[in-house]
Write a protein that holds these residues in place. Sequence first.
Motif, PDB file in Angstrom:
ATOM      1  N   ALA A  19      -9.907 -70.986-127.520  1.00 55.77           N
ATOM      2  CA  ALA A  19      -9.289 -69.998-126.617  1.00 55.77           C
ATOM      3  C   ALA A  19      -8.238 -70.673-125.740  1.00 55.77           C
ATOM      4  CB  ALA A  19     -10.367 -69.343-125.755  1.00 55.77           C
ATOM      5  N   PHE A  20      -8.541 -71.877-125.276  1.00 56.05           N
ATOM      6  CA  PHE A  20      -7.596 -72.622-124.428  1.00 56.05           C
ATOM      7  C   PHE A  20      -6.312 -72.932-125.203  1.00 56.05           C
ATOM      8  CE2 PHE A  20      -5.826 -76.680-123.042  1.00 56.05           C
ATOM      9  CZ  PHE A  20      -5.687 -76.486-121.685  1.00 56.05           C
ATOM     10  N   VAL A  21      -6.483 -73.363-126.449  1.00 58.44           N
ATOM     11  CA  VAL A  21      -5.303 -73.698-127.263  1.00 58.44           C
ATOM     12  C   VAL A  21      -4.463 -72.445-127.504  1.00 58.44           C
ATOM     13  CG1 VAL A  21      -4.557 -74.497-129.548  1.00 58.44           C
ATOM     14  CG2 VAL A  21      -6.319 -75.761-128.289  1.00 58.44           C
ATOM     15  N   LYS A  22      -5.120 -71.333-127.806  1.00 54.55           N
ATOM     16  CA  LYS A  22      -4.372 -70.080-128.020  1.00 54.55           C
ATOM     17  C   LYS A  22      -3.598 -69.704-126.764  1.00 54.55           C
ATOM     18  CE  LYS A  22      -7.170 -67.991-131.653  1.00 54.55           C
ATOM     19  NZ  LYS A  22      -8.364 -67.171-131.916  1.00 54.55           N
ATOM     20  N   ASP A  23      -4.233 -69.876-125.613  1.00 53.08           N
ATOM     21  CA  ASP A  23      -3.568 -69.538-124.338  1.00 53.08           C
ATOM     22  C   ASP A  23      -2.335 -70.407-124.079  1.00 53.08           C
ATOM     23  OD1 ASP A  23      -5.357 -67.591-123.721  1.00 53.08           O
ATOM     24  OD2 ASP A  23      -6.510 -68.772-122.274  1.00 53.08           O
ATOM     25  N   HIS A  24      -2.311 -71.612-124.663  1.00 52.69           N
ATOM     26  CA  HIS A  24      -1.219 -72.556-124.398  1.00 52.69           C
ATOM     27  C   HIS A  24      -0.416 -72.880-125.652  1.00 52.69           C
ATOM     28  CE1 HIS A  24      -4.079 -73.072-121.097  1.00 52.69           C
ATOM     29  NE2 HIS A  24      -3.029 -73.366-120.370  1.00 52.69           N
ATOM     30  N   GLN A  25      -0.537 -71.999-126.640  1.00 60.16           N
ATOM     31  CA  GLN A  25       0.060 -72.283-127.947  1.00 60.16           C
ATOM     32  C   GLN A  25       1.580 -72.482-127.861  1.00 60.16           C
ATOM     33  OE1 GLN A  25      -1.950 -70.280-130.929  1.00 60.16           O
ATOM     34  NE2 GLN A  25      -0.649 -70.932-132.602  1.00 60.16           N
ATOM     35  N   ASP A  26       2.233 -71.691-126.996  1.00 64.15           N
ATOM     36  CA  ASP A  26       3.700 -71.781-126.905  1.00 64.15           C
ATOM     37  C   ASP A  26       4.138 -73.165-126.437  1.00 64.15           C
ATOM     38  OD1 ASP A  26       2.418 -71.171-124.497  1.00 64.15           O
ATOM     39  OD2 ASP A  26       4.222 -70.291-123.625  1.00 64.15           O
ATOM     40  N   LEU A  27       3.338 -73.811-125.600  1.00 60.51           N
ATOM     41  CA  LEU A  27       3.682 -75.166-125.152  1.00 60.51           C
ATOM     42  C   LEU A  27       3.177 -76.216-126.150  1.00 60.51           C
ATOM     43  CD1 LEU A  27       2.932 -74.936-121.309  1.00 60.51           C
ATOM     44  CD2 LEU A  27       5.164 -75.029-122.424  1.00 60.51           C
ATOM     45  N   LEU A  28       1.972 -76.017-126.653  1.00 65.82           N
ATOM     46  CA  LEU A  28       1.397 -77.015-127.563  1.00 65.82           C
ATOM     47  C   LEU A  28       2.177 -77.132-128.871  1.00 65.82           C
ATOM     48  CD1 LEU A  28      -2.403 -76.416-126.894  1.00 65.82           C
ATOM     49  CD2 LEU A  28      -1.146 -78.562-126.530  1.00 65.82           C
ATOM     50  N   GLU A  29       2.923 -76.094-129.225  1.00 65.62           N
ATOM     51  CA  GLU A  29       3.778 -76.172-130.416  1.00 65.62           C
ATOM     52  C   GLU A  29       4.789 -77.317-130.318  1.00 65.62           C
ATOM     53  OE1 GLU A  29       5.506 -72.289-130.618  1.00 65.62           O
ATOM     54  OE2 GLU A  29       3.793 -71.481-131.721  1.00 65.62           O
ATOM     55  N   HIS A  30       5.060 -77.755-129.089  1.00 63.60           N
ATOM     56  CA  HIS A  30       6.063 -78.803-128.883  1.00 63.60           C
ATOM     57  C   HIS A  30       5.436 -80.193-128.761  1.00 63.60           C
ATOM     58  CE1 HIS A  30       9.167 -75.732-128.280  1.00 63.60           C
ATOM     59  NE2 HIS A  30       8.188 -75.052-127.725  1.00 63.60           N
ATOM     60  N   ALA A  31       4.141 -80.295-129.029  1.00 63.72           N
ATOM     61  CA  ALA A  31       3.447 -81.581-128.888  1.00 63.72           C
ATOM     62  C   ALA A  31       2.869 -82.023-130.224  1.00 63.72           C
ATOM     63  CB  ALA A  31       2.305 -81.428-127.878  1.00 63.72           C
TER      64      ALA A  31
END
Length: 126
Positions: A19-31
């Motif tokens: 759930a945390f990753v989904k919530d931050h997916q737009d940023l994590l796509e860049h990591a």
Amino acid sequence: MKKTIALIAHDGKKPEMVAFVKDHQDLLEHANIIATGTTGSYVRQTGLPVELKLSGPMGGDAQIAALAAEGKVDGIIFFRDPLGKHAHEPDIQMLMRVCDLYNVPLATNPATGSLIIEGLLEDLID
Ligand SMILES: O=C(CO)COP(=O)(O)O
């Protein structure tokens, strides 16, 4: 240069990690995302690419600690199960010690995890 984020969650916390990753997916796509084995398999359900290390009890925490000591991890999100008992507790303690030793950002709950993700990744996107 891309930041590397390590994700680790104990069994009772894996749904919270997804759930945390989904919530931050737009940023994590860049990591670059690395994770202990089982956590990483869950996180892959989001569609994000994840480099899998060994499962935690099989040395995955130790692998991530080694990368942190080498300066190859920019932040670690580690959702621990405060009610669980773990055979590899020494590895868990070692990972936390290494983060303190090398001043690597380490979050153990979603609130702090969000601060790390935003702090490390927000300025990378326009
Ligand atoms: O045990 C863990 C962290 O200590 C997590 O390992 P897995 O992601 O392989 O379940």
